[in-house]
Design an enzyme around this catalytic site. Structure first.
Site, PDB file in Angstrom:
ATOM      1  N   ARG A  47       0.833  -1.290  -0.829  1.00 42.78           N
ATOM      2  CA  ARG A  47      -0.212  -0.523  -0.165  1.00 42.78           C
ATOM      3  C   ARG A  47       0.752   1.179  -0.316  1.00 42.78           C
ATOM      4  NH1 ARG A  47      -1.477   2.255   4.426  1.00 42.78           N
ATOM      5  NH2 ARG A  47      -1.633   0.148   5.728  1.00 42.78           N
ATOM      6  N   TYR A  99     -17.684  17.009 -13.755  1.00 45.93           N
ATOM      7  CA  TYR A  99     -18.251  15.226 -13.418  1.00 45.93           C
ATOM      8  C   TYR A  99     -19.376  14.611 -12.309  1.00 45.93           C
ATOM      9  CZ  TYR A  99     -18.328   9.689 -13.382  1.00 45.93           C
ATOM     10  OH  TYR A  99     -18.440   8.490 -13.028  1.00 45.93           O
ATOM     11  N   ASP A 181      -9.001  18.420 -14.108  1.00 48.00           N
ATOM     12  CA  ASP A 181      -9.874  16.332 -14.342  1.00 48.00           C
ATOM     13  C   ASP A 181      -9.228  17.020 -15.793  1.00 48.00           C
ATOM     14  OD1 ASP A 181     -10.548  14.306 -15.493  1.00 48.00           O
ATOM     15  OD2 ASP A 181     -12.466  14.701 -13.942  1.00 48.00           O
ATOM     16  N   LYS A 206     -10.413   5.639 -18.384  1.00 55.81           N
ATOM     17  CA  LYS A 206     -11.638   6.018 -20.201  1.00 55.81           C
ATOM     18  C   LYS A 206      -9.956   5.971 -20.832  1.00 55.81           C
ATOM     19  CE  LYS A 206     -14.414   7.005 -17.420  1.00 55.81           C
ATOM     20  NZ  LYS A 206     -14.573   8.047 -16.215  1.00 55.81           N
TER      21      LYS A 206
HETATM   22  C1  LIG Z   1     -14.681   8.878 -14.473  1.00 58.79           C
HETATM   23  C2  LIG Z   1     -14.984   9.884 -14.457  1.00 58.79           C
HETATM   24  C3  LIG Z   1     -14.490  10.161 -13.122  1.00 58.79           C
HETATM   25  C4  LIG Z   1     -14.232   8.831 -12.118  1.00 58.79           C
HETATM   26  O1  LIG Z   1     -13.636   8.317 -12.647  1.00 58.79           O
HETATM   27  P1  LIG Z   1     -13.449   6.575 -11.994  1.00 58.79           P
HETATM   28  O2  LIG Z   1     -12.799   5.743 -12.819  1.00 58.79           O
HETATM   29  O3  LIG Z   1     -15.317   5.920 -12.721  1.00 58.79           O
HETATM   30  O4  LIG Z   1     -14.507   6.607 -10.563  1.00 58.79           O
HETATM   31  C5  LIG Z   1     -13.986  11.194 -12.857  1.00 58.79           C
HETATM   32  N1  LIG Z   1     -14.075  12.419 -13.969  1.00 58.79           N
HETATM   33  C6  LIG Z   1     -14.357  12.444 -15.342  1.00 58.79           C
HETATM   34  C7  LIG Z   1     -13.921  13.394 -16.028  1.00 58.79           C
HETATM   35  C8  LIG Z   1     -14.789  10.910 -16.333  1.00 58.79           C
HETATM   36  O5  LIG Z   1     -14.865  10.646 -17.207  1.00 58.79           O
END
Ligand SMILES: *Cc1c(COP(=O)(O)O)cnc(C)c1O
Length: 412
Positions: A47, A99, A181, A206
């Protein structure tokens, strides 16, 4: 120093490989032996750190031009760790269309623990300046400046562009951090730390992993002070990414540039097709012809592979979505396969209808996350689904004066 595409494939050299294997090893060990009671080993417990995760963390730091990277079990675990560096009483100004999961995390958890959250349109620099300074807050005469501005470069699902340079300038004017983000953009299209941001976050689920097979989150910071804070949060909150999944993200990153190039090419072709389709009312994609200046002036090398469109009034978008054969009807984005979804029923169903409409997410809005298939197949798939949807529309209005039916929607 190597260049970006080489860094995608190789990362930083690994020096513990005695086998000649061309891939860095996956260390599936939660604990690491001490040589003696007196020595402190480089690794002791997974961890706190392990070599497989460290490879990915160093690689994302390199790609985002930061000092230190961190890998988490999901994008939201990454965002949780970043937000946990704030204290009760701290105020965070957030972009209006961030998000949904991030918005809920802030309002359902951090707000309860005394973090104040204020949402603004981050493309309105006057409103942003007011919000960050505290002038627009309740009890404004004694409000302190915000501690951070939190936003996304491309908003979801309408693909509005946020300017990292200008937002960071406003944040820094008041000593606030600029937190981005960068999930929809990736370091291939923009490196926000170079433009003034302090912390970059990814849902690596993603584009970075890119194959819809892993949930992962990454964070990169600009300086050591932030690095220490995020490391503390990572190790204490414990939402770390497992070694095998670190390797899945690493493997995905190797092909990021190739995938993104094809995804953008396909997204442009699909967007142009939709733009000319008589059953489409509007297309939202900053990569449309004529938008080059918008991308360039916002420091973006491309528009990515996500776009959205609205069908004309009276058409049921579900009739299009339910009849797609190549596009999967699914949430998420950024992977090799094309996905389609209805935000009002899927990704954004938790947002009350009135709130949704206020930010432009209509009942007719469809989001596409375009993959790497043949663009002609994607266009034909949409075309046959539109044909079926049009048939359904005619059936629903059989025997009616069609012009009156359309006029009713248009002029309602
Ligand atoms: C999917 C997404 C998240 C969250 O990510 P997870 O891997 O699903 O926890 C945060 N910000 C954006 C812009 C996203 O598309």
């Amino acid at each position: 120093m190597t260049r970006f595409n080489t860094q995608l494939v190789h990362g930083l050299p690994v020096n513990d490989n005695n086998t000649g294997a061309v891939n860095p090893p996956i260390y599936n060990s939660s604990t690491y032996a001490f040589e003696s009671v007196e020595t402190m080993p480089r690794w002791d417990y997974a961890r706190s750190g392990n070599p497989t995760r460290e490879f990915l963390e160093q690689q994302i730091a390199q790609l985002e031009h930061g000092t230190r990277g961190f890998a988490f079990g999901s994008g939201l675990a990454a965002i949780h760790a970043v937000l946990s560096i704030f204290q009760p009483g701290d105020r965070i100004v957030v972009g209006k269309n961030i998000y949904g999961g991030t918005y809920s995390l802030l309002n359902e958890y951090f707000a309860h623990w005394g973090v104040l959250v204020e949402a603004v349109d981050t493309a309105d620099y006057e409103a942003l300046d007011e919000a960050v300074s505290g002038r627009s807050s309740e009890g404004a005469s004694h409000a302190r400046p915000a501690k951070a501005v939190y936003y996304e470069v491309l908003t979801n699902p309408l693909l509005q562009v946020n300017n990292v340079t200008r937002i960071s300038e406003v944040a820094h004017r008041y000593g606030a951090l600029s937190i981005v983000d960068n999930t929809f953009v990736t370091p291939y299209l923009q490196q926000p730390l170079d433009l003034g941001a302090d912390i970059v976050i990814h849902s690596a689920t993603k584009y970075l992993a890119g194959h819809s097979e892993v949930n992962a989150g990454l964070v990169v910071v600009k300086n050591d002070e932030l690095g220490q804070k995020i490391y503390f949060a990572q190790n204490r909150l414990g939402g770390v990414l497992a070694p095998v999944e670190c390797d899945a993200v690493r493997r995905g990153i190797q092909t990021l540039a190739l995938r993104m190039e094809r995804q953008q090419e396909n997204a442009r072709a699909v967007a142009n097709y939709l733009l000319l389709h008589p059953l489409v009312k509007a297309v939202h994609y900053p990569g449309l012809p004529g938008h080059e200046y918008e991308l360039e002036s916002n420091g973006l090398k491309g528009a990515g592979g996500v776009l959205s469109f609205e069908v004309v009034p009276g058409m049921n978008p579900a009739d299009v979505l339910n009849n797609l054969n190549i596009f999967h009807l699914a949430v998420s984005l950024g992977a090799v396969e094309s996905l389609a979804e209805l935000p009002c029923r899927m990704t954004h169903f938790e947002l009350p209808r009135e709130e949704r409409l206020k930010v432009g997410i209509t009942d007719e809005l469809v989001r596409l996350a375009v993959g790497i298939e043949d663009k002609q197949d994607l266009i034909e798939d949409l075309g046959q689904a539109f044909d079926i949807a049009y048939e359904r529309y005619l059936q629903r209005h059989e025997g009616e004066d069609l012009f009156a039916a359309v006029a009713q929607h248009v002029y309602a």
